[in-house]
Design a protein around this motif. Sequence first.
Motif, short mmCIF file in Angstrom:
data_model
loop_
_atom_site.label_atom_id
_atom_site.label_comp_id
_atom_site.label_asym_id
_atom_site.label_seq_id
_atom_site.Cartn_x
_atom_site.Cartn_y
_atom_site.Cartn_z
N VAL A 193 0.87 -1.18 0.00
CA VAL A 193 0.00 0.00 0.00
C VAL A 193 0.91 1.22 0.00
CG1 VAL A 193 -1.76 1.31 1.23
CG2 VAL A 193 -1.87 -1.18 1.20
N LEU A 194 0.84 2.02 -1.04
CA LEU A 194 1.63 3.25 -1.15
C LEU A 194 0.75 4.43 -0.77
CD1 LEU A 194 4.21 4.74 -1.92
CD2 LEU A 194 3.42 4.74 -4.30
N VAL A 195 1.14 5.14 0.29
CA VAL A 195 0.34 6.24 0.83
C VAL A 195 0.99 7.55 0.41
CG1 VAL A 195 -0.67 7.24 2.91
CG2 VAL A 195 -0.27 4.78 2.79
N MET A 196 0.20 8.43 -0.21
CA MET A 196 0.66 9.74 -0.65
C MET A 196 -0.25 10.81 -0.07
SD MET A 196 1.49 9.22 -4.70
CE MET A 196 2.72 8.06 -5.28
N GLY A 197 0.25 12.03 -0.03
CA GLY A 197 -0.55 13.14 0.46
C GLY A 197 0.33 14.30 0.87
N GLU A 198 -0.33 15.43 1.17
CA GLU A 198 0.39 16.63 1.56
C GLU A 198 1.00 16.46 2.94
OE1 GLU A 198 0.91 19.13 -0.43
OE2 GLU A 198 -0.35 18.37 -2.04
N VAL A 199 1.92 17.35 3.25
CA VAL A 199 2.53 17.36 4.58
C VAL A 199 1.46 17.73 5.61
CG1 VAL A 199 4.28 18.44 6.03
CG2 VAL A 199 4.76 17.98 3.62
N GLY A 200 1.37 16.95 6.66
CA GLY A 200 0.41 17.22 7.72
C GLY A 200 -0.99 16.72 7.44
N SER A 201 -1.17 15.89 6.42
CA SER A 201 -2.51 15.38 6.11
C SER A 201 -2.87 14.13 6.90
CB SER A 201 -2.64 15.08 4.61
OG SER A 201 -1.68 14.12 4.20
N GLY A 202 -1.96 13.62 7.73
CA GLY A 202 -2.26 12.49 8.59
C GLY A 202 -1.94 11.14 8.00
N LYS A 203 -0.94 11.05 7.13
CA LYS A 203 -0.60 9.78 6.49
C LYS A 203 -0.04 8.77 7.49
CE LYS A 203 2.32 11.75 3.69
NZ LYS A 203 2.17 13.16 4.12
N THR A 204 0.99 9.19 8.23
CA THR A 204 1.62 8.27 9.17
C THR A 204 0.67 7.89 10.30
OG1 THR A 204 3.74 9.35 8.65
CG2 THR A 204 3.66 7.95 10.61
N THR A 205 -0.10 8.84 10.78
CA THR A 205 -1.06 8.55 11.85
C THR A 205 -2.10 7.54 11.40
OG1 THR A 205 -0.75 10.82 12.65
CG2 THR A 205 -2.65 9.61 13.48
N LEU A 206 -2.53 7.65 10.16
CA LEU A 206 -3.53 6.73 9.63
C LEU A 206 -2.99 5.30 9.59
CD1 LEU A 206 -6.18 6.07 8.17
CD2 LEU A 206 -5.10 6.79 6.04
N VAL A 207 -1.79 5.12 9.05
CA VAL A 207 -1.23 3.77 8.96
C VAL A 207 -0.90 3.21 10.33
CG1 VAL A 207 0.62 2.39 7.94
CG2 VAL A 207 -0.33 4.32 6.67
N ALA A 208 -0.47 4.08 11.24
CA ALA A 208 -0.18 3.62 12.60
C ALA A 208 -1.44 3.12 13.29
CB ALA A 208 0.47 4.74 13.41
N LYS A 209 -2.55 3.76 13.04
CA LYS A 209 -3.82 3.30 13.61
C LYS A 209 -4.23 1.96 13.00
CE LYS A 209 -4.87 6.49 16.59
NZ LYS A 209 -5.05 6.17 18.03
N LEU A 210 -4.00 1.78 11.71
CA LEU A 210 -4.28 0.49 11.09
C LEU A 210 -3.41 -0.60 11.68
CD1 LEU A 210 -4.63 1.51 7.32
CD2 LEU A 210 -6.48 0.88 8.89
N GLN A 211 -2.20 -0.25 12.04
CA GLN A 211 -1.28 -1.20 12.64
C GLN A 211 -1.61 -1.45 14.10
OE1 GLN A 211 2.78 -0.02 12.23
NE2 GLN A 211 3.62 -1.86 13.18
N GLY A 212 -2.31 -0.51 14.73
CA GLY A 212 -2.63 -0.65 16.14
C GLY A 212 -1.55 -0.11 17.05
#
Length: 486
Positions: free
Chosen positions: A56-75
């Motif tokens: 899964v390749l996640v793209m987006g602007e700086v501060g759009s919550g990319k890392t936080t989103l994947v971390a929540k999916l990971q738990g």
Amino acid sequence: MATSGRSALLSSTSTGLKSTLETPNPEDDDGQNLWSTILSEVSTHSRSKLPSGKNVLVMGEVGSGKTTLVAKLQGVEEYMKGRGLEYLYFSVHDDDIDDHTRCNAWVLDGDLYHKGLQGVAVPVDAIGNSLLLITVDMSRPWNALDSLQKWAAVAREHIDKLRVAPETLRELEHRLVKQFQEYTEPGSGDDGTPQRRSEEEESVLLPLGDNTLTHNLGIPMVVVCTKCDAISTLEKEHDYRDEHLDFIQSHIRRFCLQYGASLLYMSVKEMKNLDVLYKYLVHRLYGFPFHCPAQVVERDAVFIPSGWDNEKKIAILHENFQTIKADDNFEDVIVKPPVRKFVHEKEIQAEDDQVFLVKLQSLLAKQPAVTAGRPVDTTTRAPSGSPRTSNRSAAANVANAMPQSAGQTSEGVLANFFNSLLTKKAGAGGPGTPGGGNNTPGTVRKSGSKLGLSDVQAELDRISSRETDSDPPNSNETPAADGQDT
């Protein structure tokens, strides 16, 4: 005879045994079929393990919550953000075959300087096992459309640079079109499963619309609008109404229709639609069953899977427009608010006390000498009031005179003060003379003359001796006379 008869019997017996062995037994066949079935099932389960290497390749602007989103999916609750290309993962478990695996999640930096790192996340041999996820910050909706177009162009450029074989690319694009056309609405059946289509219906696929899959990347795409809890803030601070939110949604849905992408509104802060996103990702990558229907009622929890939307469904949003037209430019309606510049006030540093006092002393020294008290009035005054008035004015003159004559000597200050005091008493006169309001005799010098320190002291002694000898006219004037002596 006997020998020949015995041999004939043995031959017949051996022939019967041979024929018995050659005849198949139905019970033995059933046992063999059972074991064959078990072995085939075991081999089938061993081959049907969850595949590895999904990306899964996640793209987006700086501060759009990319890392936080994947971390929540990971738990994971605590995590560290990196730069360039971050690697995370989330677990996938299949209860039916009791197997689990990890799905790779690559988070690309919001700075376009790092866009070349996509080759690490999605190499040419893994393009068929990849999914593209683009995040949009809903707290800044005026950047939504430009951000989607920018990152979709970055993905298109990367796929073109991979130089995928034309046959492979056509196969991937055809698979994406087929998945879009074969979509069925979950929950149509009584048990919540998708309604089964007949063989004739499955063989007939509806044609795509004019603006559907016009930009086919060959890999699935999911658009995730993050921070949807900020919609209420947009309504309060920027006066957004329902028609503005519908206008934003209509433009994002048109973009998703062009790329065959899915759309999901979510909030990590409120844990909204996070489970729907996880189930949809494993559905598209691993083929898990998916039973969540489309959701367009709640404005902060929209979910539109790939294959559900079309132009007619998007046009339903236009019915609520009152001051906005459907064909208006996105930038003209969703205007970026002016940036409020924060002015940093300069810090005022207090200078040292001694430095301040030295500067104040130099300023006072430069000022011209000022006579003490108020200007002397040499005119004769009519008798009025008690001696309290003159004493109070004299005390006020002393208070005013002290700070104004800092540059003068102490002798000059005393001389000027008593000169003005005695001049006032001389102008008042005695009780028998016109304008006399005090007992002070008018034997002092004129106002224009200057007195020395000895003359002033002698005059004060003479005045004090005369006032102590004379009786005060009433008890009310006694404090005033005492105050004048002191």
